[in-house]
Design a protein around this motif. Structure first.
Motif, PDB file in Angstrom:
ATOM      1  N   ALA A 147      39.619  41.683  39.963  1.00 21.34           N
ATOM      2  CA  ALA A 147      39.400  42.231  38.615  1.00 21.34           C
ATOM      3  C   ALA A 147      40.656  42.963  38.189  1.00 21.34           C
ATOM      4  N   TYR A 148      41.300  42.463  37.125  1.00 19.05           N
ATOM      5  CA  TYR A 148      42.455  43.162  36.570  1.00 19.05           C
ATOM      6  C   TYR A 148      41.942  44.171  35.554  1.00 19.05           C
ATOM      7  N   GLU A 149      42.102  45.447  35.893  1.00 21.92           N
ATOM      8  CA  GLU A 149      41.602  46.496  35.011  1.00 21.92           C
ATOM      9  C   GLU A 149      42.712  47.505  34.720  1.00 21.92           C
ATOM     10  N   PRO A 150      43.378  47.350  33.580  1.00 24.53           N
ATOM     11  CA  PRO A 150      44.382  48.368  33.241  1.00 24.53           C
ATOM     12  C   PRO A 150      43.684  49.726  33.122  1.00 24.53           C
ATOM     13  N   VAL A 151      44.178  50.706  33.878  1.00 19.69           N
ATOM     14  CA  VAL A 151      43.483  51.998  33.971  1.00 19.69           C
ATOM     15  C   VAL A 151      43.321  52.636  32.584  1.00 19.69           C
ATOM     16  N   TRP A 152      44.315  52.439  31.723  1.00 15.47           N
ATOM     17  CA  TRP A 152      44.293  53.035  30.384  1.00 15.47           C
ATOM     18  C   TRP A 152      43.246  52.407  29.468  1.00 15.47           C
ATOM     19  N   ALA A 153      42.645  51.310  29.910  1.00 20.21           N
ATOM     20  CA  ALA A 153      41.642  50.643  29.061  1.00 20.21           C
ATOM     21  C   ALA A 153      40.220  50.919  29.540  1.00 20.21           C
ATOM     22  N   ILE A 154      40.081  51.613  30.678  1.00 18.15           N
ATOM     23  CA  ILE A 154      38.746  51.818  31.249  1.00 18.15           C
ATOM     24  C   ILE A 154      38.050  52.998  30.583  1.00 18.15           C
ATOM     25  N   GLY A 155      36.935  52.716  29.940  1.00 19.47           N
ATOM     26  CA  GLY A 155      36.126  53.776  29.333  1.00 19.47           C
ATOM     27  C   GLY A 155      36.790  54.468  28.156  1.00 19.47           C
ATOM     28  N   THR A 156      37.873  53.893  27.655  1.00 21.44           N
ATOM     29  CA  THR A 156      38.631  54.553  26.590  1.00 21.44           C
ATOM     30  C   THR A 156      38.392  53.919  25.224  1.00 21.44           C
ATOM     31  N   GLY A 157      37.763  52.764  25.219  1.00 15.21           N
ATOM     32  CA  GLY A 157      37.594  52.039  23.962  1.00 15.21           C
ATOM     33  C   GLY A 157      38.874  51.295  23.582  1.00 15.21           C
ATOM     34  N   ARG A 158      39.910  51.449  24.404  1.00 14.06           N
ATOM     35  CA  ARG A 158      41.197  50.800  24.132  1.00 14.06           C
ATOM     36  C   ARG A 158      41.300  49.573  25.032  1.00 14.06           C
ATOM     37  N   THR A 159      41.234  48.395  24.471  1.00 16.07           N
ATOM     38  CA  THR A 159      41.272  47.175  25.282  1.00 16.07           C
ATOM     39  C   THR A 159      42.689  46.617  25.287  1.00 16.07           C
ATOM     40  N   ALA A 160      43.048  45.943  26.355  1.00 18.29           N
ATOM     41  CA  ALA A 160      44.315  45.211  26.343  1.00 18.29           C
ATOM     42  C   ALA A 160      44.202  44.121  25.275  1.00 18.29           C
ATOM     43  N   THR A 161      45.305  43.792  24.636  1.00 21.41           N
ATOM     44  CA  THR A 161      45.258  42.668  23.703  1.00 21.41           C
ATOM     45  C   THR A 161      45.047  41.404  24.537  1.00 21.41           C
ATOM     46  N   THR A 162      44.611  40.348  23.876  1.00 21.52           N
ATOM     47  CA  THR A 162      44.391  39.112  24.631  1.00 21.52           C
ATOM     48  C   THR A 162      45.699  38.645  25.265  1.00 21.52           C
ATOM     49  N   ALA A 163      46.802  38.866  24.556  1.00 22.84           N
ATOM     50  CA  ALA A 163      48.098  38.442  25.103  1.00 22.84           C
ATOM     51  C   ALA A 163      48.452  39.269  26.336  1.00 22.84           C
ATOM     52  N   GLN A 164      48.208  40.590  26.278  1.00 22.22           N
ATOM     53  CA  GLN A 164      48.495  41.440  27.447  1.00 22.22           C
ATOM     54  C   GLN A 164      47.615  41.028  28.628  1.00 22.22           C
ATOM     55  N   ALA A 165      46.358  40.738  28.348  1.00 20.27           N
ATOM     56  CA  ALA A 165      45.440  40.342  29.416  1.00 20.27           C
ATOM     57  C   ALA A 165      45.902  39.026  30.038  1.00 20.27           C
ATOM     58  N   GLN A 166      46.162  38.035  29.192  1.00 16.48           N
ATOM     59  CA  GLN A 166      46.572  36.730  29.715  1.00 16.48           C
ATOM     60  C   GLN A 166      47.863  36.836  30.525  1.00 16.48           C
ATOM     61  N   GLU A 167      48.791  37.613  30.025  1.00 18.62           N
ATOM     62  CA  GLU A 167      50.083  37.757  30.707  1.00 18.62           C
ATOM     63  C   GLU A 167      49.882  38.374  32.098  1.00 18.62           C
ATOM     64  N   ALA A 168      49.071  39.420  32.162  1.00 24.54           N
ATOM     65  CA  ALA A 168      48.831  40.078  33.459  1.00 24.54           C
ATOM     66  C   ALA A 168      48.062  39.146  34.393  1.00 24.54           C
ATOM     67  N   HIS A 169      47.067  38.428  33.853  1.00 28.80           N
ATOM     68  CA  HIS A 169      46.276  37.525  34.693  1.00 28.80           C
ATOM     69  C   HIS A 169      47.138  36.396  35.246  1.00 28.80           C
ATOM     70  N   ALA A 170      48.016  35.854  34.404  1.00 28.62           N
ATOM     71  CA  ALA A 170      48.884  34.765  34.871  1.00 28.62           C
ATOM     72  C   ALA A 170      49.818  35.295  35.958  1.00 28.62           C
ATOM     73  N   PHE A 171      50.289  36.534  35.789  1.00 31.09           N
ATOM     74  CA  PHE A 171      51.153  37.128  36.799  1.00 31.09           C
ATOM     75  C   PHE A 171      50.389  37.296  38.121  1.00 31.09           C
TER      76      PHE A 171
END
Ligand code: PGA
Length: 253
Positions: free
Chosen positions: A169-193
């Motif tokens: 599970a890729y969970e950017p700490v700054w997005a947990i419980g904050t209402g701030r989600t990674a953009t789809t591009a940020q998510a895809q980029e991190a997942h591909a990495f």
């Protein structure tokens, strides 16, 4: 190879035993009423105390049950801990490991997560290994370094055969419980990495490892996130506590 989408609810320290039982009953009913939901794997991870009752209530349904952590020793003088074998005994199929709240508040490190992971795998349970960077790490250009270090440290000494059922599970700490989600591009980029690092560590198994996104996943952002090629599911906190929201996220594929 197609990876089956996997949506898991992390209830954290929420819900009484009765509330958990009634939520899982509602979820089981909703999944049974939607034939399309068979395309998705679904789990909820209650507190240790509620796990057995929730697992009993979910028996025979499409909802799998997971623990939120597991100690690496099986039994003994370890006051306050619970083991992978006990979780299995109570009805768990999955175990979340290395959640950022465990790392932040309870001292979990890549080395102890590695030991927990080995214990979970030895019991034939499916580990959901959480990794992710803080905002300071991302802003400091350390995203890739952090994700590589967490993956390498947690998976140290494990073979591809042992990691056959691994979920990350890729969970950017700054997005947990904050209402701030990674953009789809940020998510895809991190997942591909992450998948690239896995390729180096476990070879072709990396194409089969499900990588969930976690961090403020909600019904209104789930579809876009789940449409990314390397986003294979979601680990959902807050929104998994509400039946309507969680079922809407499950339906968003
Ligand atoms: P959140 O939590 O959905 O409430 O942000 C996700 C998680 O911590 O797994």
């Amino acid at each position: 190879m197609a990876r089956k989408r996997f949506i898991a609810g992390n209830w954290k320290l929420n819900l009484t035993i009765d509330e958990g039982v009634s939520l899982v009953q509602g979820l089981a009913k909703a999944l049974a009423a939607d034939p399309k939901s068979a395309q998705v794997e679904v789990a909820v991870c209650p507190t240790f105390l509620a796990l057995h009752a929730v697992a009993q209530a979910a028996k025979g349904s499409a909802v799998g049950i997971g623990g939120q952590n597991a100690y690496f020793e099986e039994k003994g003088a370890f006051t306050g801990e619970s083991s992978a074998s006990l979780l299995k005994n109570a009805g768990a199929k999955y175990v979340i490991l290395g959640h950022s709240e465990r790392r932040q508040f309870f001292g979990d490190t890549d080395a102890t997560i590695n030991r927990r992971l080995k214990a979970v795998i030895a019991q034939g349970l499916v580990p959901i290994l959480c990794i992710g960077e803080t905002l300071a790490e991302r802003d400091g250009g350390k995203l890739e370094e952090v994700l590589s270090r967490q993956l390498q440290g947690s998976l140290d000494g494990l073979t591809a055969a042992q990691l056959e059922h691994l979920v990350v599970a890729y969970e950017p700490v700054w997005a947990i419980g904050t209402g701030r989600t990674a953009t789809t591009a940020q998510a895809q980029e991190a997942h591909a990495f992450v998948r690239g690092v896995l390729r180096k560590l476990v070879g072709e198994l990396a194409e089969r490892v499900r990588i969930q996104y976690g961090g403020s996943v909600k019904p209104d952002n789930a579809f876009e996130l789940l449409s990314q090629p390397d986003v294979d599911g979601a680990l959902v906190g807050g929104a998994s506590l509400k039946l309507a929201d969680f079922t809407a996220i499950i339906a968003a594929h």
